[in-house]
Design a protein around this motif. Structure first.
Motif, mmCIF file in Angstrom:
data_model
loop_
_atom_site.group_PDB
_atom_site.id
_atom_site.type_symbol
_atom_site.label_atom_id
_atom_site.label_comp_id
_atom_site.label_asym_id
_atom_site.label_seq_id
_atom_site.Cartn_x
_atom_site.Cartn_y
_atom_site.Cartn_z
ATOM 1 N N PHE A 41 1.014 -1.694 -0.225
ATOM 2 C CA PHE A 41 0.283 0.614 -0.288
ATOM 3 C C PHE A 41 1.089 1.414 0.048
ATOM 4 O O PHE A 41 1.934 1.757 0.675
ATOM 5 C CB PHE A 41 -1.334 0.585 1.013
ATOM 6 N N LEU A 64 3.929 0.315 2.387
ATOM 7 C CA LEU A 64 3.226 -0.310 3.246
ATOM 8 C C LEU A 64 3.590 -1.774 2.409
ATOM 9 O O LEU A 64 2.731 -2.048 1.903
ATOM 10 C CB LEU A 64 2.819 -0.129 4.228
ATOM 11 N N ALA A 87 2.118 -5.311 2.497
ATOM 12 C CA ALA A 87 1.435 -5.486 3.272
ATOM 13 C C ALA A 87 1.578 -7.716 3.665
ATOM 14 O O ALA A 87 0.827 -8.029 3.975
ATOM 15 C CB ALA A 87 -0.533 -5.108 2.822
ATOM 16 N N GLU A 91 0.656 -12.329 14.538
ATOM 17 C CA GLU A 91 0.126 -10.927 15.258
ATOM 18 C C GLU A 91 -0.562 -9.836 14.404
ATOM 19 O O GLU A 91 -0.334 -10.125 13.276
ATOM 20 C CB GLU A 91 1.689 -10.743 15.556
ATOM 21 N N SER A 92 -1.757 -9.190 15.074
ATOM 22 C CA SER A 92 -1.631 -8.209 14.161
ATOM 23 C C SER A 92 -1.101 -7.613 13.379
ATOM 24 O O SER A 92 0.009 -7.155 13.474
ATOM 25 C CB SER A 92 -2.437 -6.865 15.715
ATOM 26 N N GLY A 93 -1.541 -7.210 12.123
ATOM 27 C CA GLY A 93 -0.637 -5.713 10.933
ATOM 28 C C GLY A 93 0.216 -7.551 10.529
ATOM 29 O O GLY A 93 0.672 -6.652 9.634
ATOM 30 N N CYS A 94 -0.255 -8.621 10.042
ATOM 31 C CA CYS A 94 0.759 -9.132 9.415
ATOM 32 C C CYS A 94 0.221 -9.543 8.124
ATOM 33 O O CYS A 94 1.310 -10.144 7.005
ATOM 34 C CB CYS A 94 0.842 -11.065 10.510
ATOM 35 N N GLY A 95 -0.972 -8.782 7.193
ATOM 36 C CA GLY A 95 -1.231 -9.247 6.297
ATOM 37 C C GLY A 95 -2.449 -10.337 6.624
ATOM 38 O O GLY A 95 -2.710 -10.995 5.211
ATOM 39 N N LYS A 96 -3.442 -11.095 7.728
ATOM 40 C CA LYS A 96 -4.319 -11.980 6.986
ATOM 41 C C LYS A 96 -5.013 -11.747 6.334
ATOM 42 O O LYS A 96 -5.459 -12.154 5.670
ATOM 43 C CB LYS A 96 -4.718 -12.554 8.663
ATOM 44 N N SER A 97 -6.072 -10.681 6.837
ATOM 45 C CA SER A 97 -6.671 -9.803 6.211
ATOM 46 C C SER A 97 -7.213 -9.317 5.056
ATOM 47 O O SER A 97 -7.484 -9.104 4.172
ATOM 48 C CB SER A 97 -8.271 -8.844 6.792
ATOM 49 N N THR A 98 -5.931 -8.719 5.192
ATOM 50 C CA THR A 98 -5.445 -8.514 3.519
ATOM 51 C C THR A 98 -5.163 -9.942 2.510
ATOM 52 O O THR A 98 -5.980 -9.743 1.196
ATOM 53 C CB THR A 98 -4.092 -7.709 3.314
ATOM 54 N N GLU A 103 -11.662 -13.461 11.254
ATOM 55 C CA GLU A 103 -12.092 -13.580 13.368
ATOM 56 C C GLU A 103 -13.338 -13.968 13.637
ATOM 57 O O GLU A 103 -13.689 -12.727 13.758
ATOM 58 C CB GLU A 103 -11.104 -11.907 13.611
ATOM 59 N N PRO A 156 5.817 -1.842 8.991
ATOM 60 C CA PRO A 156 5.604 -3.353 7.440
ATOM 61 C C PRO A 156 6.655 -1.711 6.549
ATOM 62 O O PRO A 156 6.116 -2.228 5.510
ATOM 63 C CB PRO A 156 4.696 -3.699 7.294
HETATM 64 N N1 LIG Z 1 -5.840 0.374 1.996
HETATM 65 C C1 LIG Z 1 -4.784 -0.047 3.004
HETATM 66 N N2 LIG Z 1 -3.615 1.145 3.463
HETATM 67 C C2 LIG Z 1 -2.385 1.109 3.786
HETATM 68 N N3 LIG Z 1 -2.577 0.184 4.422
HETATM 69 C C3 LIG Z 1 -3.125 -0.457 4.643
HETATM 70 C C4 LIG Z 1 -4.491 -1.012 3.752
HETATM 71 N N4 LIG Z 1 -4.315 -2.329 4.680
HETATM 72 C C5 LIG Z 1 -3.871 -2.985 5.619
HETATM 73 N N5 LIG Z 1 -3.170 -2.651 6.115
HETATM 74 C C6 LIG Z 1 -1.645 -2.504 6.340
HETATM 75 O O1 LIG Z 1 -1.276 -3.496 5.584
HETATM 76 C C7 LIG Z 1 -1.057 -4.006 7.374
HETATM 77 C C8 LIG Z 1 -1.362 -5.764 7.015
HETATM 78 O O2 LIG Z 1 -2.724 -5.338 7.721
HETATM 79 P P1 LIG Z 1 -3.891 -6.546 7.393
HETATM 80 O O3 LIG Z 1 -4.911 -5.657 8.355
HETATM 81 O O4 LIG Z 1 -4.199 -7.569 6.289
HETATM 82 O O5 LIG Z 1 -3.452 -7.771 8.814
HETATM 83 P P2 LIG Z 1 -4.068 -8.420 10.093
HETATM 84 O O6 LIG Z 1 -3.226 -9.191 9.945
HETATM 85 O O7 LIG Z 1 -5.435 -8.709 9.687
HETATM 86 O O8 LIG Z 1 -4.296 -7.712 11.229
HETATM 87 P P3 LIG Z 1 -5.461 -7.670 12.711
HETATM 88 O O9 LIG Z 1 -4.966 -8.589 13.041
HETATM 89 O O10 LIG Z 1 -4.822 -6.611 13.489
HETATM 90 O O11 LIG Z 1 -6.794 -7.885 12.284
HETATM 91 C C9 LIG Z 1 -1.063 -3.707 8.192
HETATM 92 O O12 LIG Z 1 0.215 -2.353 8.541
HETATM 93 C C10 LIG Z 1 -1.736 -2.604 7.654
HETATM 94 O O13 LIG Z 1 -1.871 -1.416 8.657
#
Ligand SMILES: Nc1ncnc2c1ncn2[C@@H]1O[C@H](COP(=O)(O)OP(=O)(O)OP(=O)(O)O)[C@@H](O)[C@H]1O
Ligand SMILES: [Mg+2]
Length: 334
Positions: free
Chosen positions: A21, A35, A37, A56-63, A187, A287
């Protein structure tokens, strides 16, 4: 499950998927800071299988989930669903294909429209996709309510009249309305109380078995993951660092990060508390500033010199040729 994996072709294949991103742009609109992701991830999901993504939070699972469902545009990579590439599919065809994969989110209160009755929420995808007559849709909604163990009387209620667990059952019924082959749960049980969580997990497991649905299950709670998954992929800073059967990941973790994650999870049985433990030191790197070499080296208690410069590739550490035994680890120690 093991037989399934041996005999079938994957339902979903994710190949070299990456996404960055842009977080800072200059006056001319050019990206000056990005960043990372998700970086070059590969995995498969088999029919009727539940694969979990943990980290962990922010590791890119939802992305990762959003990339697969084509809700976010990938920078690179392929997503093959029944051998058809989704990312380059024309919009109209993709809309049709979307019937086959659905998503359940963390918070049922925000994913259900508060102005809709439970009946309307479950019927909506059937109406939008023009699936049958008024009578057949009504029949299907009651079938779905039964499938998720909710009484018929729920049909006329509104989300605010139901508990979190009941609303999550409604979200699941809604996701199942079009008979999907893959359900992505991001989640999906994290916001529920522990006892309600167990009930919803049992329901998901039952649906997976009875309807042969595949699940991509995203969770940070390892107890939940252990209970529901057939296989587990561990993510760190946008990469998959280990992937294997749930049994292998929990009883024989190889990557120091996986070992640390498991060590930090609460253990109910006091006899098991003294097992070998690895604890994470330091903060998770940003990231936007990915470390060189192995991205885990800044926190790894067992790193060697080459970890600072050499990027580890996923390697199968199991000598067996069987797909079910496969145990991929991205660590220079192996
Ligand atoms: N649209 C976006 N624009 C900028 N950065 C983004 C965007 N979507 C996600 N990110 C960043 O990408 C990285 C991965 O985010 P993601 O939501 O995939 O993590 P996650 O593993 O699902 O975390 P969580 O457990 O907190 O849900 C994070 O650093 C997040 O801030
Ligand atoms: Mg997330």
């Amino acid at each position: 499950m093991n037989d399934l994996l041996e005999s079938k072709e994957p339902l979903l294949k994710v190949k070299n998927l990456s996404k960055s991103f842009s977080v800072e742009k200059n006056f001319f609109g050019r990206t000056t800071k990005s960043l990372r992701a998700v970086h070059d991830i590969n995995f498969e999901i088999y029919p009727g299988e539940c694969l979990s993504l943990v980290g962990e939070s922010g590791c890119g699972k939802s992305t990762t989930a959003r990339l697969i469902l084509n809700l976010v545009k990938a920078d690179q990579g392929e997503v093959l669903f029944e051998n058809e590439e989704l990312l380059s599919m024309p919009a109209r065809k993709l809309r049709q294909k979307r019937e086959d994969f659905q998503m359940v989110f963390q918070n049922p209160f925000s994913s259900l429209d508060p102005r809709f009755t439970i009946f309307d929420s479950i019927a909506e995808p059937l109406i939008v996709h023009k699936k049958g007559t008024k009578e057949s849709i009504e029949k299907r909604v009651f079938e779905l309510l039964e499938l998720v163990d909710l009484a018929k009387s729920f049909a006329t209620k509104y989300p605010h009249e139901c508990s979190g667990g009941q609303n999550q059952r409604v979200s699941i019924a809604r996701a199942l309305a079009l008979n999907p082959k893959l359900v992505v749960c991001d989640e999906a049980v994290s916001a529920l109380d522990v006892s309600v969580q167990a009930n919803v997990l049992h329901l998901l497991k039952k649906l997976q078995k009875d309807l042969q649905i595949s699940f991509l299950f995203i969770a940070h709670d390892l107890a939940v993951v252990k209970m529901i998954s057939d296989r587990v992929a561990v993510m760190y800073l946008g990469e998959i660092v280990e992937i294997s059967s749930t049994q292998n990941i929990f009883s024989n973790p190889k990557h120091p990060y996986t070992k640390a994650l498991i060590a930090s999870a609460p253990v109910a049985d006091p006899k098991k508390r003294n097992r070998e433990k690895i604890f994470l030191t330091g903060e998770i790197p940003k990231p936007t500033e990915i470390p060189s070499g192995c991205t885990f080296h800044t926190r790894c208690p067992v790193k060697i010199d080459s970890c600072l410069s050499q990027v580890p590739k996923l390697k199968n550490v199991c000598s067996s040729e069987k797909k079910t035994d496969s145990h991929l680890v991205g660590c220079l120690l192996y």
